[in-house]
Design a protein around this motif. Structure first.
Motif, PDB file in Angstrom:
ATOM      1  N   LEU A  84      49.990  14.249  98.596  1.00  0.00           N
ATOM      2  CA  LEU A  84      51.437  14.417  98.588  1.00  0.00           C
ATOM      3  C   LEU A  84      51.818  15.686  99.335  1.00  0.00           C
ATOM      4  N   ASP A  85      52.857  15.588 100.145  1.00  0.00           N
ATOM      5  CA  ASP A  85      53.295  16.717 100.962  1.00  0.00           C
ATOM      6  C   ASP A  85      54.715  17.088 100.538  1.00  0.00           C
ATOM      7  N   PHE A  86      54.839  18.092  99.666  1.00  0.00           N
ATOM      8  CA  PHE A  86      56.162  18.463  99.174  1.00  0.00           C
ATOM      9  C   PHE A  86      57.000  19.135 100.251  1.00  0.00           C
ATOM     10  N   ALA A  87      56.355  19.847 101.180  1.00  0.00           N
ATOM     11  CA  ALA A  87      57.109  20.465 102.268  1.00  0.00           C
ATOM     12  C   ALA A  87      57.830  19.408 103.101  1.00  0.00           C
ATOM     13  N   ALA A  88      57.174  18.268 103.312  1.00  0.00           N
ATOM     14  CA  ALA A  88      57.810  17.179 104.057  1.00  0.00           C
ATOM     15  C   ALA A  88      58.983  16.598 103.277  1.00  0.00           C
ATOM     16  N   VAL A  89      58.854  16.543 101.955  1.00  0.00           N
ATOM     17  CA  VAL A  89      59.953  16.064 101.107  1.00  0.00           C
ATOM     18  C   VAL A  89      61.139  17.014 101.199  1.00  0.00           C
ATOM     19  N   GLN A  90      60.871  18.318 101.116  1.00  0.00           N
ATOM     20  CA  GLN A  90      61.947  19.300 101.213  1.00  0.00           C
ATOM     21  C   GLN A  90      62.659  19.209 102.557  1.00  0.00           C
ATOM     22  N   ALA A  91      61.872  19.056 103.628  1.00  0.00           N
ATOM     23  CA  ALA A  91      62.472  18.961 104.955  1.00  0.00           C
ATOM     24  C   ALA A  91      63.377  17.746 105.059  1.00  0.00           C
ATOM     25  N   ARG A  92      62.937  16.629 104.505  1.00  0.00           N
ATOM     26  CA  ARG A  92      63.755  15.411 104.548  1.00  0.00           C
ATOM     27  C   ARG A  92      65.038  15.598 103.741  1.00  0.00           C
ATOM     28  N   ALA A  93      64.923  16.155 102.554  1.00  0.00           N
ATOM     29  CA  ALA A  93      66.084  16.306 101.678  1.00  0.00           C
ATOM     30  C   ALA A  93      67.141  17.224 102.279  1.00  0.00           C
ATOM     31  N   ALA A  94      66.704  18.167 103.110  1.00  0.00           N
ATOM     32  CA  ALA A  94      67.643  19.124 103.699  1.00  0.00           C
ATOM     33  C   ALA A  94      68.113  18.726 105.087  1.00  0.00           C
ATOM     34  N   SER A  95      67.748  17.539 105.548  1.00  0.00           N
ATOM     35  CA  SER A  95      68.022  17.138 106.926  1.00  0.00           C
ATOM     36  C   SER A  95      69.394  16.495 107.098  1.00  0.00           C
ATOM     37  N   SER A  96      69.869  16.536 108.332  1.00  0.00           N
ATOM     38  CA  SER A  96      71.029  15.752 108.715  1.00  0.00           C
ATOM     39  C   SER A  96      70.629  14.282 108.759  1.00  0.00           C
ATOM     40  N   VAL A  97      71.610  13.406 108.899  1.00  0.00           N
ATOM     41  CA  VAL A  97      71.320  11.974 108.922  1.00  0.00           C
ATOM     42  C   VAL A  97      70.397  11.618 110.082  1.00  0.00           C
ATOM     43  N   ASP A  98      70.687  12.128 111.267  1.00  0.00           N
ATOM     44  CA  ASP A  98      69.858  11.811 112.437  1.00  0.00           C
ATOM     45  C   ASP A  98      68.454  12.369 112.282  1.00  0.00           C
ATOM     46  N   ARG A  99      68.365  13.593 111.786  1.00  0.00           N
ATOM     47  CA  ARG A  99      67.048  14.208 111.605  1.00  0.00           C
ATOM     48  C   ARG A  99      66.246  13.469 110.531  1.00  0.00           C
ATOM     49  N   ALA A 100      66.908  13.065 109.453  1.00  0.00           N
ATOM     50  CA  ALA A 100      66.223  12.327 108.395  1.00  0.00           C
ATOM     51  C   ALA A 100      65.668  11.007 108.921  1.00  0.00           C
ATOM     52  N   ARG A 101      66.415  10.357 109.804  1.00  0.00           N
ATOM     53  CA  ARG A 101      65.941   9.101 110.384  1.00  0.00           C
ATOM     54  C   ARG A 101      64.684   9.339 111.224  1.00  0.00           C
ATOM     55  N   ALA A 102      64.680  10.416 111.989  1.00  0.00           N
ATOM     56  CA  ALA A 102      63.516  10.738 112.820  1.00  0.00           C
ATOM     57  C   ALA A 102      62.305  11.091 111.954  1.00  0.00           C
ATOM     58  N   LEU A 103      62.538  11.865 110.888  1.00  0.00           N
ATOM     59  CA  LEU A 103      61.444  12.226 109.993  1.00  0.00           C
ATOM     60  C   LEU A 103      60.882  10.998 109.278  1.00  0.00           C
ATOM     61  N   ALA A 104      61.752  10.046 108.939  1.00  0.00           N
ATOM     62  CA  ALA A 104      61.303   8.831 108.270  1.00  0.00           C
ATOM     63  C   ALA A 104      60.387   8.011 109.164  1.00  0.00           C
ATOM     64  N   GLU A 105      60.654   8.023 110.454  1.00  0.00           N
ATOM     65  CA  GLU A 105      59.789   7.291 111.375  1.00  0.00           C
ATOM     66  C   GLU A 105      58.419   7.945 111.470  1.00  0.00           C
ATOM     67  N   GLN A 106      58.367   9.267 111.393  1.00  0.00           N
ATOM     68  CA  GLN A 106      57.096   9.981 111.467  1.00  0.00           C
ATOM     69  C   GLN A 106      56.311   9.875 110.156  1.00  0.00           C
ATOM     70  N   HIS A 107      57.011  10.073 109.054  1.00  0.00           N
ATOM     71  CA  HIS A 107      56.356  10.104 107.748  1.00  0.00           C
ATOM     72  C   HIS A 107      57.228   9.351 106.732  1.00  0.00           C
ATOM     73  N   PRO A 108      57.056   8.042 106.616  1.00  0.00           N
ATOM     74  CA  PRO A 108      57.861   7.253 105.681  1.00  0.00           C
ATOM     75  C   PRO A 108      57.675   7.719 104.233  1.00  0.00           C
ATOM     76  N   ALA A 109      58.715   7.562 103.459  1.00  0.00           N
ATOM     77  CA  ALA A 109      58.670   7.952 102.053  1.00  0.00           C
ATOM     78  C   ALA A 109      58.218   6.799 101.180  1.00  0.00           C
TER      79      ALA A 109
END
Length: 287
Positions: A84-109
């Motif tokens: 589990l990568d909590f730093a990746a979770v924090q980054a997703r939770a704090a992201s804009s909509v566009d950034r969250a979409r890009a992060l989801a493609e790299q590391h799906p939740a």
């Protein structure tokens, strides 16, 4: 069921409770989410009550496989290299909509589910005992599959202790204990033991701008008000969403006289227990 939904919480204890009637679950290191499957869509609610669907749209899409009328409680997690990568979770939770979409493609939740609050046929099931809700949960998720999965659970304390000792390398941060006959209700009715020694503190203010706070003023469990050390950029961005919404309040001062801008918010953070002496506080995450 009225939204926002008040969630059940756990209080820290030094050891797992013993005796009959207890059930144990691994404590996943992620972001608390309530998944609400409406007639036509899925909404995701954070522990604070905020709707955060846009940050976790991959889980919202997966939640469309649930039957309308289902409400689940669990944790959004991200697996990387087998842990589990909590730093990746924090980054997703704090992201804009566009950034969250890009992060989801790299590391799906993934969504680790531990409870069902509403059933598509039975309605609100929070008043039912944990063991009955657990059966309903397993039945509801039997044909859903990843990334939505129930957390493991056992009524054997020795098995839970083995989990505690062996799963830390995978990012499991501890064990949660629940009464088998317990209902689901707001407040701290569960117990948890964790590898990291942290305590929860209420945010009462900040320094810097609300849109980019440098540090947080927090009220510690013993009643003291203290200033945190400088926030990381990820924590600052995540806290800003709450502070901007709440708006600035009057000037306040910590117990040692440090000034801060007060803020009336329901934001809670975890701080390292060893750093709270002498009012030195290191924030590790937002809750």
């Amino acid at each position: 069921m009225e939204v926002p939904i008040a969630v059940a919480l756990a209080q820290s204890v030094p050891r797992l409770p013993d005796g009959p009637g207890w059930w144990f679950e691994p404590k996943f290191d992620g972001h608390r989410l309530v998944m609400i499957r409406d007639a036509d869509t899925v909404r995701l609610q954070a522990r604070s009550g905020r709707i955060v669907t846009s940050q976790w749209m991959d889980l919202a899409v997966a939640g469309m496989k649930l039957r309308p009328g289902t409400i689940l409680d669990g944790e959004a997690v991200i697996w990387r290299s087998g842990r589990l990568d909590f730093a990746a979770v924090q980054a997703r939770a704090a992201s804009s909509v566009d950034r969250a979409r890009a992060l989801a493609e790299q590391h799906p939740a993934s969504y680790a589910v531990w409870d069902v609050l509403a059933h598509p046929v039975l309605g609100d099931v929070r008043a039912r005992r944990y063991t009955a809700r657990r059966e309903l949960l397993l039945d509801l998720l039997a044909d859903v599959g990843p990334p939505i999965q129930p957390v493991p659970a056992t009524d054997d304390r020795e098995t839970a202790l083995v989990w505690y000792e062996t799963l830390q390398t995978q990012g499991i941060e501890g064990i949660v204990a629940k009464r088998g006959d317990g209902t689901y209700r707001r407040g701290r009715h569960w117990y948890k033991i964790r590898h990291a020694e942290t305590v929860e503190a209420s945010v009462v203010g900040y320094t810097g701008a609300a849109a980019q706070p440098r540090a947080l003023a927090v009220r510690l469990p013993d009643g003291r008000t203290a200033m945190s050390q400088r926030l990381t950029s990820v924590l600052s961005t995540a806290a800003a969403a709450y502070l901007i919404t709440a708006g600035p309040g009057p000037r306040g001062h910590t117990d040692d006289g440090t000034p801060y801008t007060s803020s009336t918010t329901d934001l809670t953070v975890e701080v390292l227990a060893g750093t709270t002496r002498h009012a030195v506080v290191t924030v590790t995450r937002l809750r």
